[in-house]
Design an enzyme around this catalytic site. Structure first.
Site, PDB file in Angstrom:
ATOM      1  N   ASP A 235       0.843  -1.202   0.000  1.00 51.87           N
ATOM      2  CA  ASP A 235       0.000   0.000   0.000  1.00 51.87           C
ATOM      3  C   ASP A 235       0.880   1.254   0.000  1.00 51.87           C
ATOM      4  O   ASP A 235       0.678   2.174   0.800  1.00 51.87           O
ATOM      5  CB  ASP A 235      -0.930  -0.014   1.209  1.00 51.87           C
ATOM      6  CG  ASP A 235      -2.167   0.870   1.000  1.00 51.87           C
ATOM      7  OD1 ASP A 235      -2.430   1.245  -0.158  1.00 51.87           O
ATOM      8  OD2 ASP A 235      -2.853   1.167   1.984  1.00 51.87           O
TER       9      ASP A 235
ATOM     10  N   LYS B 220       1.758   4.668  -1.039  1.00 57.38           N
ATOM     11  CA  LYS B 220       1.062   5.835  -1.588  1.00 57.38           C
ATOM     12  C   LYS B 220       1.433   7.036  -0.720  1.00 57.38           C
ATOM     13  O   LYS B 220       1.929   6.871   0.417  1.00 57.38           O
ATOM     14  CB  LYS B 220      -0.455   5.615  -1.589  1.00 57.38           C
ATOM     15  CG  LYS B 220      -1.051   5.315  -0.221  1.00 57.38           C
ATOM     16  CD  LYS B 220      -2.547   5.048  -0.344  1.00 57.38           C
ATOM     17  CE  LYS B 220      -3.169   4.694   1.004  1.00 57.38           C
ATOM     18  NZ  LYS B 220      -4.614   4.426   0.903  1.00 57.38           N
TER      19      LYS B 220
ATOM     20  N   ASN C 155       0.663   7.292   3.031  1.00 54.23           N
ATOM     21  CA  ASN C 155       1.370   6.422   3.962  1.00 54.23           C
ATOM     22  C   ASN C 155       2.850   6.774   4.095  1.00 54.23           C
ATOM     23  O   ASN C 155       3.625   5.999   4.662  1.00 54.23           O
ATOM     24  CB  ASN C 155       1.231   4.959   3.527  1.00 54.23           C
ATOM     25  CG  ASN C 155      -0.180   4.450   3.708  1.00 54.23           C
ATOM     26  OD1 ASN C 155      -0.941   4.997   4.495  1.00 54.23           O
ATOM     27  ND2 ASN C 155      -0.544   3.410   2.972  1.00 54.23           N
TER      28      ASN C 155
ATOM     29  N   ASP D  35       2.149   2.709   8.076  1.00 57.29           N
ATOM     30  CA  ASP D  35       0.932   1.963   7.781  1.00 57.29           C
ATOM     31  C   ASP D  35       1.225   0.607   7.140  1.00 57.29           C
ATOM     32  O   ASP D  35       1.269   0.470   5.922  1.00 57.29           O
ATOM     33  CB  ASP D  35      -0.003   2.771   6.890  1.00 57.29           C
ATOM     34  CG  ASP D  35      -1.445   2.293   7.032  1.00 57.29           C
ATOM     35  OD1 ASP D  35      -1.640   1.104   7.324  1.00 57.29           O
ATOM     36  OD2 ASP D  35      -2.368   3.102   6.873  1.00 57.29           O
TER      37      ASP D  35
ATOM     38  N   THR E 260      -4.332   0.783  -3.719  1.00 62.57           N
ATOM     39  CA  THR E 260      -5.057   1.988  -4.093  1.00 62.57           C
ATOM     40  C   THR E 260      -4.941   2.153  -5.613  1.00 62.57           C
ATOM     41  O   THR E 260      -3.835   2.097  -6.139  1.00 62.57           O
ATOM     42  CB  THR E 260      -4.463   3.209  -3.371  1.00 62.57           C
ATOM     43  OG1 THR E 260      -4.552   2.982  -1.956  1.00 62.57           O
ATOM     44  CG2 THR E 260      -5.222   4.476  -3.719  1.00 62.57           C
TER      45      THR E 260
END
Length: 573
Positions: free
Chosen positions: A433, A435, A438, A455, A472
């Site tokens: 994840d 992005k 984070n 995260d 995402t």
């Protein structure tokens, strides 16, 4: 785009959630990886330590490593293989780490007691078959015995492979000798498979399924030195013992077409015109969002913490999600600020394994560019995590204000991010994840001076191809959408998307009308561009790095270590 600065919002579809939980389990042997940071010094080694040389399966170019093996140094056989993984991946390619050890005769070793003093063994990755070959024999690297059967420590040298300066990550095209139109193949050369001429020939042989003995350039020049593979030419003819003729270097139309398709620049997206800036909100079919937030936790200014956390005073809310909130807290003794993540267990029914997995990984990782877990307290109804607090907020907010960044700033941020990813990938952990929300930043005079990855709710160990659809949309790798199985390099793809955004202010893959299906089609086809209006002042090296991070084929995509080896990253030094 919804923001998740250390919060509980997750990108997991309900249809694939059970699969995600099984993928996300972390093997207990991973906890021993940190033991190498606490090695006993050579002066404290006991006489019981066995001196063992370990070779890499089938790699006749690697001299092996010699390490002392003693019961007090390794608590289990898994801890030994974990340290071997950390040592060997600096020199050889082991995508899944060391999974098994064999004697030179091919007998599998299952415990430390089975290892014999002064003997040699072969390490294999997951699913590898033991290969018998003539492993390097270098007497100067062997420990010397004295008459009392002890080893002289000063005569032991752990070999270190140092690649020549000419070697850098590079994708090349090879044309296999045969009947025209000949087969064209692509290969990523880097420090781990191209430290010398023999290794390059071995890599070519594996890809071409041919014992490569001779290599020629597109003009027919014989390639005899390693630097020639990293000069201007990037197309090579490969031969076994056959003779080459001048006609072999004349390409047929189909061959030329294949080569040109490799060389083409990223294609234009659907239509022309200005590109949108950073999306305000991500449309995400892989997210199953919940409407309710933890209002009580976020609004209660008189929150009572459990006894172990009484030393902290609780402040304002700095993040929220589907089943957690994050509040600022301060150590009343030192006045140091931390981020307190409060997870409501009643909101996590059926997702307990995901929370446990996140905490388990945070306990294991220690890196200057990864958010640290300070302490944790588990109660009947709540889980409290005290984490490092980075005052600058997340990168999403920083991008929103700055729009885009200089190459110096972008290089620094990507250097920090990729350093963290290289560390995680060396432990076979994929974040899943990556992005801007984070990535936490620390600012100084409106400039980013530090970036930290946070995260870890979707992070897991990679022991086999993963198939869970998560992430995402703007940053998701094509192999996730194709559901063809994915691994560590999906993080590099996401980092490539972020690098693109940092340099121009908008994502490489977008849908003009916010149609998510069109967005996914763009990602699956690799359609993006570098329009002069936004990219004319960006260096060719930066564009080259982006192209290598956004390679559709994971085999050709740069690894995190390849990115660190790229010359553009030296801007940050």
């Amino acid at each position: 785009m919804s923001k998740n600065n250390l919060n509980g919002s997750r990108s997991v579809s309900s249809n694939s959630f059970n699969s995600f939980l099984s993928d996300g389990e972390i093997d207990s042997g991973l906890e021993d990886l940190s033991i190498k940071n606490h090695r006993p010094s050579s002066t404290s080694r006991t006489n019981k330590a066995k001196r063992i040389r370990f070779y890499h399966n089938g790699n006749k170019f690697f001299n092996g490593v010699v390490i002392p093996v003693a019961p007090e140094r390794y608590r289990s056989f898994d801890s030994l293989t974990a340290e071997l993984t950390n040592i060997l991946t600096k020199s050889v390619t082991l995508p899944s780490g060391v999974r098994s050890v064999y004697s030179m005769e091919g007998k599998k070793v299952c415990s430390i007691d089975d290892l014999e003093d002064g003997k040699e063994y072969v390490v294999c990755g997951k699913g590898e078959v033991f290969k018998r070959t003539e492993y390097s024999k270098t007497d100067t690297l062997r420990p010397k015995r004295l008459s009392n059967s002890k080893f002289t420590v000063q005569n032991i040298n752990v070999p270190k492979i140092i690649s020549p300066d000419c070697v850098r990550p590079r994708i090349v095209t090879i044309i296999r000798n045969g009947i025209k139109p000949r087969k064209t193949l692509r290969l990523l050369l880097n420090k781990r498979n191209s430290s010398n001429m023999e290794q390059v020939l071995s890599a070519f042989s594996e890809v071409a399924q041919l014992a490569v003995r001779k290599v020629f350039s597109l003009s027919g020049q014989s390639i005899t030195d390693l630097p020639q593979f990293f000069a201007t030419d990037d197309v090579f003819f490969v031969y076994g013992n056959e003779k080459a003729s001048q006609g072999d270097f004349e390409l047929e139309f189909e061959e030329s077409k294949a080569i040109q398709s490799y060389k083409k620049t990223p294609g234009l997206r659907n239509g022309a015109g200005p590109k949108p800036k950073m999306p305000k909100k991500e449309l995400n079919r892989t997210y199953e969002s919940e409407e309710s937030l933890l209002k009580k936790l976020s609004e209660d200014n008189n929150l009572v913490l459990p006894l172990p956390l009484k030393k902290y005073s609780v402040g304002r809310m700095i993040g929220d999600g589907n089943f957690a909130v994050v509040r600022l807290c301060k150590d009343v003794t030192t006045n140091k600020e931390y981020a307190l993540k409060i997870i409501d267990k009643s909101k996590c029914k059926g997702k307990e394994d995901m929370i446990e997995n996140e905490v388990k990984i945070l306990r294991k990782v220690h890196h200057p560019y990864i958010m640290s877990l300070i302490e944790e307290t588990d109660t009947k109804n709540m889980l409290y995590l005290v984490c490092e607090y980075v005052k600058g907020g997340d990168l999403f907010d920083t991008i929103t204000v700055a729009q885009k960044f200089s190459e110096d700033q972008a290089s620094l941020m990507i250097n920090h991010l990729i350093s963290a990813l290289a560390y995680l990938h060396n432990l076979n952990i994929v974040h899943r994840d990556i992005k801007p929300e984070n990535l936490l930043v620390e600012l100084e005079d409106n400039q980013v001076k530090l970036l930290k990855l946070g995260d870890f709710g979707l992070a897991c160990e990679v022991t086999k191809p993963l198939y869970t659809v998560c992430g995402t949309p703007t940053y998701v790798a094509p192999e996730i959408l194709a559901e063809s199985g994915y691994g560590l390099k999906i993080d590099v793809w996401a980092a490539g998307v972020i690098l693109y955004i940092l340099l121009c202010g908008y994502p490489p893959f977008v849908s003009q009308d916010n149609d998510q299906e069109k967005l996914f089609d763009c990602i699956l086809s690799g359609q993006y561009d570098f329009p002069d209006e936004y990219w004319q002042d960006v260096s060719p090296l930066a564009k080259e790095l982006i192209q290598n991070m956004l390679q559709l084929d994971p085999e050709l995509r740069f690894s995190a270590e390849d990115v660190l080896d790229h010359p553009w990253l030296q801007i940050a030094d």
